[in-house]
Design an enzyme around this catalytic site. Structure first.
Site, short mmCIF file in Angstrom:
data_model
loop_
_atom_site.label_atom_id
_atom_site.label_comp_id
_atom_site.label_asym_id
_atom_site.label_seq_id
_atom_site.Cartn_x
_atom_site.Cartn_y
_atom_site.Cartn_z
N ARG A 94 0.93 -1.24 -0.04
CA ARG A 94 0.16 0.21 0.05
C ARG A 94 1.25 1.23 -0.12
O ARG A 94 0.30 1.93 -0.84
CB ARG A 94 -1.37 -0.06 1.26
CG ARG A 94 -2.22 0.63 1.49
CD ARG A 94 -2.62 0.38 2.19
NE ARG A 94 -3.06 -0.51 3.01
CZ ARG A 94 -4.25 -1.02 3.58
NH1 ARG A 94 -4.95 -0.61 2.67
NH2 ARG A 94 -3.93 -2.36 3.64
N TYR A 95 2.05 1.30 0.86
CA TYR A 95 2.47 2.72 0.77
C TYR A 95 3.98 1.90 0.27
O TYR A 95 4.36 0.85 0.45
CB TYR A 95 3.42 2.24 2.43
CG TYR A 95 1.60 2.38 2.73
CD1 TYR A 95 1.14 4.47 3.71
CD2 TYR A 95 1.56 1.68 4.56
CE1 TYR A 95 -0.02 4.06 4.30
CE2 TYR A 95 0.54 2.12 4.93
CZ TYR A 95 -0.13 3.36 4.63
OH TYR A 95 -1.27 3.24 5.74
N ARG A 98 6.91 0.14 2.37
CA ARG A 98 6.78 -1.60 3.15
C ARG A 98 5.82 -1.69 2.60
O ARG A 98 4.93 -1.51 1.90
CB ARG A 98 6.31 -1.14 4.93
CG ARG A 98 5.58 0.08 4.81
CD ARG A 98 5.80 1.13 6.02
NE ARG A 98 4.78 2.07 6.38
CZ ARG A 98 4.06 3.63 5.87
NH1 ARG A 98 5.75 3.43 5.25
NH2 ARG A 98 3.75 3.92 6.47
N CYS A 107 -5.71 -17.58 13.55
CA CYS A 107 -5.34 -16.97 14.24
C CYS A 107 -6.01 -18.04 15.74
O CYS A 107 -7.00 -19.00 15.23
CB CYS A 107 -6.43 -15.38 14.44
SG CYS A 107 -5.97 -14.13 13.64
N CYS A 111 -11.47 -12.31 17.17
CA CYS A 111 -11.61 -11.13 17.18
C CYS A 111 -13.05 -11.01 17.23
O CYS A 111 -13.07 -10.44 15.79
CB CYS A 111 -10.99 -9.81 17.55
SG CYS A 111 -9.40 -10.55 18.05
N CYS A 114 -13.16 -8.32 14.21
CA CYS A 114 -11.47 -7.66 13.41
C CYS A 114 -11.91 -7.52 12.06
O CYS A 114 -13.00 -7.74 11.40
CB CYS A 114 -10.95 -9.50 13.09
SG CYS A 114 -9.72 -9.77 12.64
N ARG A 116 -10.43 -7.79 10.04
CA ARG A 116 -10.20 -9.08 8.35
C ARG A 116 -11.38 -9.96 8.79
O ARG A 116 -10.85 -11.58 8.05
CB ARG A 116 -8.78 -9.53 8.21
CG ARG A 116 -7.65 -8.17 7.54
CD ARG A 116 -6.77 -8.90 6.92
NE ARG A 116 -5.67 -8.13 6.46
CZ ARG A 116 -4.82 -7.69 7.15
NH1 ARG A 116 -3.51 -8.43 8.37
NH2 ARG A 116 -3.50 -6.51 6.84
N ASP A 275 -12.62 0.44 12.97
CA ASP A 275 -13.11 -0.06 11.41
C ASP A 275 -14.28 -0.93 10.80
O ASP A 275 -15.07 -1.63 12.08
CB ASP A 275 -12.19 -1.16 10.94
CG ASP A 275 -10.43 -1.00 10.28
OD1 ASP A 275 -10.43 0.47 10.13
OD2 ASP A 275 -9.73 -0.72 10.74
N ASP A 312 -7.80 4.09 9.95
CA ASP A 312 -7.37 3.58 8.75
C ASP A 312 -8.89 4.31 7.38
O ASP A 312 -9.64 3.31 7.69
CB ASP A 312 -7.66 1.82 8.08
CG ASP A 312 -6.07 1.24 7.75
OD1 ASP A 312 -6.76 1.47 6.78
OD2 ASP A 312 -6.03 0.17 8.01
N LYS A 319 -3.28 5.25 6.43
CA LYS A 319 -3.27 4.66 8.05
C LYS A 319 -2.98 7.11 8.19
O LYS A 319 -1.85 7.19 7.76
CB LYS A 319 -2.50 4.55 9.22
CG LYS A 319 -2.80 2.99 9.36
CD LYS A 319 -2.06 2.44 9.99
CE LYS A 319 -2.44 0.90 10.44
NZ LYS A 319 -2.52 -0.07 9.38
S1 SF4 Z 1 -7.65 -9.07 15.22
FE1 SF4 Z 1 -7.88 -10.43 13.50
S2 SF4 Z 1 -6.28 -11.10 12.62
FE2 SF4 Z 1 -6.33 -10.22 14.50
S3 SF4 Z 1 -5.97 -11.52 16.43
FE3 SF4 Z 1 -7.82 -11.30 16.52
S4 SF4 Z 1 -8.93 -12.40 15.30
FE4 SF4 Z 1 -7.00 -12.18 14.46
#
Ligand code: SF4
Length: 348
Positions: A94-95, A98, A107, A111, A114, A116, A275, A312, A319
């Site tokens: 994206r940048y 980096r 994972c 979460c 999340c 993603r 987000d 973001d 960001k």
């Molecule tokens: S925020 Fe998303 S990518 Fe990060 S640990 Fe939690 S579930 Fe996994």
């Protein structure tokens, strides 16, 4: 017969019901939630959840909620525009200087907020050897890339040998100066940070670990030890916190967390405005609320403890800091606001 789920990652609603973490009445709707968004709760976090507290900050982060079925018009499948910048599988550039490198899309814990959440989960989720080669070739052929950010999924879910192979390959790329790893593992599954993992991170490049932690109650003695092991091995740690309504959107909770991080040699880096991920409206503060919290932290907390409030921009624009503005121009001169809200003329 009661199932023995102790020391096991909970991955099904059935398991959560047995542990008394969800109500049977909610099951039909929660089935729909977990059909779309992955579920896993590590034994470490499971042990910390207080089932008797409806406001428990860990339960809110990890236990599926029927409100995840509410998708609002502004929410997006790809809230930060990763797809726009995906160059080859596993590389998001994206940048200019980096790139993100995503060797794995799973994972140890999922979460509920999340960003993603529609791309992670499943059984394996690791890039194949061929896909890894293509990703490395992309990095090798772009000499402008100075820093590689290994993320996912969570890179520390990989076996130490697999992670070591990635670090070794990056070590051979002369234009790479910095390797940064984004992770939640030291907190949610701290025993994965063992001597083999530390050994895997040995590099001639500067290696940084960015820890995602949202509440001081996430930290067990094992988590503190895991972070200390990384830091004692010469790996600087930075803190990434997502601002979450009902979890950490208070000055008291943020103050405690930021001080705790610094006391444990982890420099707060980002406070992330949540987000626009699908089904996460109940977690989002408004930008004005986020800015007001940051303003209250200024002056109250040591500079070492100050994170930068970051947004973001949806669509893949990157960001930007969105904290409170202290510099005002009245058309004639600058007025600078101090941490107590008083204005002072500044002539330059
Ligand atoms: S925020 Fe998303 S990518 Fe990060 S640990 Fe939690 S579930 Fe996994």
């Amino acid at each position: 017969m009661k199932k023995n789920l102790k020391n096991k990652t909970l991955r099904t609603l059935d398991a959560l019901t047995h542990q008394g973490l969800i109500k049977e009445n909610d099951l039909p709707q929660l089935e729909k939630v977990v059909e779309t968004f992955s579920l896993a709760i590590t034994p470490t976090m499971q042990a910390l959840i207080n089932k008797n507290n409806p406001h428990d900050p860990l339960a809110k982060q990890f236990i599926p909620d029927v409100r995840e079925l509410t998708h609002t018009a502004e929410e997006l499948s790809d809230p930060i525009g990763d797809d726009v910048h995906q160059k080859v599988k596993g590389i998001i550039h994206r940048y200019p200087d980096r790139c993100l490198f995503l060797p794995v899309s799973v994972c140890p814990i999922y979460c509920r907020f999340c960003f993603r959440r529609e791309k992670i989960g499943g059984v394996d989720g690791a890039l194949s050897p061929q896909e890894l080669d293509v990703a490395f070739e992309y990095i090798e052929s772009h000499s402008e890339i100075w820093e590689v950010i290994i993320t996912g999924g969570d890179p520390f879910i990989l076996k130490p040998k697999s992670l070591q192979k990635i670090i070794d390959r990056l070590n051979q790329i002369t234009h790479i100066a910095v390797i940064r790893i984004h992770t939640r593992v030291p907190v949610v599954d701290p025993l994965r940070i063992n001597l083999d993992m530390i050994h895997a991170l040995r590099s001639e490049k500067a290696v940084y670990v960015l820890l995602h932690a949202n509440h001081v109650q996430e930290f067990t003695a094992e988590a503190i030890h895991a972070c200390a092991q990384l830091i004692n091995a010469g790996i600087p740690m930075l803190g990434h916190t997502t601002l979450l309504k009902g979890v950490n959107d208070s000055v008291e909770v943020l103050t405690e967390l930021m001080r705790f991080l610094v006391k444990n040699r982890i420099k707060p880096y980002y406070l992330h405005h949540a987000d626009l991920a699908k089904g996460t409206k109940h977690f989002r503060t408004t930008l004005a609320e986020s800015q007001a919290l940051m303003k209250q932290l200024r002056g109250r907390l040591s500079g070492l403890c100050q994170p930068t409030l970051i947004l973001d921009i949806p669509g893949g624009y990157g960001k930007v800091p969105v904290g409170h503005q202290y510099v005002h121009w009245d058309g004639d001169q600058y007025k600078i606001e101090d941490y107590q809200g008083e204005f002072h003329t500044y002539l330059c």
